[in-house]
Design an enzyme around this catalytic site. Structure first.
Site, PDB file in Angstrom:
ATOM      1  N   THR A 184      -8.608   0.637   6.686  1.00 56.44           N
ATOM      2  CA  THR A 184      -7.426   1.012   5.915  1.00 56.44           C
ATOM      3  C   THR A 184      -6.134   0.855   6.713  1.00 56.44           C
ATOM      4  O   THR A 184      -6.133   0.787   7.944  1.00 56.44           O
ATOM      5  CB  THR A 184      -7.537   2.475   5.454  1.00 56.44           C
ATOM      6  OG1 THR A 184      -7.630   3.323   6.616  1.00 56.44           O
ATOM      7  CG2 THR A 184      -8.758   2.694   4.573  1.00 56.44           C
ATOM      8  N   VAL A 185      -5.042   0.788   5.969  1.00 60.83           N
ATOM      9  CA  VAL A 185      -3.702   0.913   6.528  1.00 60.83           C
ATOM     10  C   VAL A 185      -3.051   2.127   5.863  1.00 60.83           C
ATOM     11  O   VAL A 185      -3.396   2.463   4.734  1.00 60.83           O
ATOM     12  CB  VAL A 185      -2.854  -0.363   6.279  1.00 60.83           C
ATOM     13  CG1 VAL A 185      -3.378  -1.518   7.090  1.00 60.83           C
ATOM     14  CG2 VAL A 185      -2.800  -0.736   4.786  1.00 60.83           C
ATOM     15  N   CYS A 241       0.822  -1.213   0.000  1.00 63.29           N
ATOM     16  CA  CYS A 241       0.000   0.000   0.000  1.00 63.29           C
ATOM     17  C   CYS A 241       0.856   1.263   0.000  1.00 63.29           C
ATOM     18  O   CYS A 241       1.691   1.442   0.891  1.00 63.29           O
ATOM     19  CB  CYS A 241      -0.902  -0.010   1.229  1.00 63.29           C
ATOM     20  SG  CYS A 241      -1.818   1.525   1.488  1.00 63.29           S
ATOM     21  N   TYR A 286      -5.139   6.962  -9.257  1.00 65.07           N
ATOM     22  CA  TYR A 286      -6.383   6.253  -8.934  1.00 65.07           C
ATOM     23  C   TYR A 286      -7.561   6.825  -9.713  1.00 65.07           C
ATOM     24  O   TYR A 286      -8.470   6.077 -10.107  1.00 65.07           O
ATOM     25  CB  TYR A 286      -6.657   6.328  -7.428  1.00 65.07           C
ATOM     26  CG  TYR A 286      -5.774   5.407  -6.616  1.00 65.07           C
ATOM     27  CD1 TYR A 286      -6.217   4.135  -6.248  1.00 65.07           C
ATOM     28  CD2 TYR A 286      -4.498   5.800  -6.228  1.00 65.07           C
ATOM     29  CE1 TYR A 286      -5.408   3.283  -5.507  1.00 65.07           C
ATOM     30  CE2 TYR A 286      -3.677   4.954  -5.492  1.00 65.07           C
ATOM     31  CZ  TYR A 286      -4.135   3.702  -5.140  1.00 65.07           C
ATOM     32  OH  TYR A 286      -3.331   2.858  -4.416  1.00 65.07           O
ATOM     33  N   TRP A 314      -7.643  -6.011   5.268  1.00 63.96           N
ATOM     34  CA  TRP A 314      -6.291  -6.537   5.471  1.00 63.96           C
ATOM     35  C   TRP A 314      -6.203  -7.617   6.544  1.00 63.96           C
ATOM     36  O   TRP A 314      -6.774  -7.492   7.617  1.00 63.96           O
ATOM     37  CB  TRP A 314      -5.348  -5.404   5.828  1.00 63.96           C
ATOM     38  CG  TRP A 314      -5.361  -4.306   4.823  1.00 63.96           C
ATOM     39  CD1 TRP A 314      -6.121  -3.169   4.848  1.00 63.96           C
ATOM     40  CD2 TRP A 314      -4.579  -4.230   3.625  1.00 63.96           C
ATOM     41  NE1 TRP A 314      -5.854  -2.389   3.739  1.00 63.96           N
ATOM     42  CE2 TRP A 314      -4.911  -3.019   2.978  1.00 63.96           C
ATOM     43  CE3 TRP A 314      -3.610  -5.057   3.041  1.00 63.96           C
ATOM     44  CZ2 TRP A 314      -4.328  -2.621   1.780  1.00 63.96           C
ATOM     45  CZ3 TRP A 314      -3.034  -4.664   1.852  1.00 63.96           C
ATOM     46  CH2 TRP A 314      -3.393  -3.463   1.222  1.00 63.96           C
TER      47      TRP A 314
END
Length: 339
Positions: A126-127, A59, A190, A92
């Site tokens: 998220t991370v 990521c 993105y 994740w």
């Protein structure tokens, strides 16, 4: 594809709900804004050994925190947990760890730490995320603030010789540069990849490359984005550049040219890659596994490209001719990489 002994081809990689989509891609930027500070105003004071940084090497947003933690030498103060490169709809997992469980938090999914903070947390899992180890709950996933706080709030625990990645005299200009890089480059790739129409894609494509051209011009006469030494701004740009040819050029249709065909940016990226703290935190196999396997809507076959050849990252870059010192008055990290 077998990465670190894991067969990722047999998992459910649905990402429904992960992205806000439409004709034009829009990123959900509503994060948990709690901060870990010296004064503990939000209830979480800076304290060595109390917090665990959860990342995924695939990521780009998490990669920033990995680099900054290493450059500043915060390894002994903030432990790190590494998720695998792929995930299912619940996000994740710790499938690279023995038994698929994080050895400190004792959980299989970072989702569990989010639910400890807010049951049935409804936003993106998220991370990077920082978890309060005693409670097992996520403190924050606000990735832009995490790295700034590493530089400002965690000074007491930084290594001797840690560079100043966020100099006070550069902060105003850096904020403008960082905003442009985030909007047009970090997120720009993105917007190309997840555009919902030809018109939205073409608009995103033109904006992206106009700003890559701007960066070519800016970096032609200065070694780093803010001058003669590495700052937070370089970290934020690097994590997109290092993924550009491996995934964004083809997978996200950012194909006017490759990074290797932009001479200034390619030399700049190699300069950073060959600097301790940058290239030694890159894993191209995990990067490719994430994008080409998780994004089922873009790549339903889950076939992961074998290329490109990464050996070019080690070739001479010639950026020393511009002068400057990578770490300013500081020194390079020397300890082994732990993530």
């Amino acid at each position: 594809m077998d990465t670190h002994g894991k067969d990722f081809s047999k998992k459910d990689f649905s990402t429904k709900g992960t992205y806000v989509t439409g004709s034009e891609y829009t990123r959900d930027t509503n994060y948990i804004e709690t901060r870990i500070t010296r004064d503990g105003v939000d209830g979480f004071p800076v304290e060595a050994g109390r917090y665990r940084l959860i990342v995924a090497r695939a990521c780009p947003w998490a990669h920033r925190s990995t680099i900054v933690r290493r450059l500043l030498g915060l390894e002994d103060a903030i432990s790190i947990g590494v998720c695998g490169p792929t995930h299912d709809v619940r996000s994740w997992t710790f499938d690279l760890d023995p038994g698929g469980v994080d050895p400190v938090l004792g959980i299989e999914r970072i989702q569990e730490a989010y639910f400890k903070r807010t049951p049935d947390y409804a936003r993106g899992i998220t991370v990077p995320a920082i978890v309060d180890v005693p409670s097992g709950a996520v403190v924050t996933n606000n990735f832009p603030q995490i790295t700034l706080d590493f530089s400002t709030e965690w000074k007491e625990f930084q290594r001797e010789g840690a560079p100043d990645l966020y100099p006070e005299e550069l902060r105003a200009e850096m904020a403008e540069v960082n905003q442009r890089v985030f909007t047009e480059v970090n997120n720009g790739v993105y917007r190309c990849g997840f555009a919902g129409s030809q018109e939205a894609y073409e608009s995103a494509y033109l904006r992206l490359f106009a700003n890559l051209d701007w960066l070519e011009e800016r970096l032609a006469s200065r070694r780093y984005l803010m001058g003669g030494s590495i700052t937070e701004a370089d970290v934020r740009l690097f994590t997109t550049l290092v993924r550009f040819d491996a995934v964004y050029h083809g997978h996200f249709k950012c194909n006017r040219n490759k990074l290797t065909e932009m001479p200034v940016l390619w030399a700049y990226a190699r300069d950073l890659f060959q600097t301790p703290g940058f290239g030694d935190t890159v894993d191209f196999e995990q990067i490719k596994a994430h994008y080409y396997i998780v994004h089922t809507d873009l790549n339903p076959t889950h076939i992961v490209p074998l290329g490109p050849d990464p050996s070019g990252w080690a070739t001479p870059h010639g950026r020393e001719a511009l002068g400057g010192r990578p770490f300013g008055a500081g020194t390079a990290p020397t300890r082994a990489v732990d993530a």
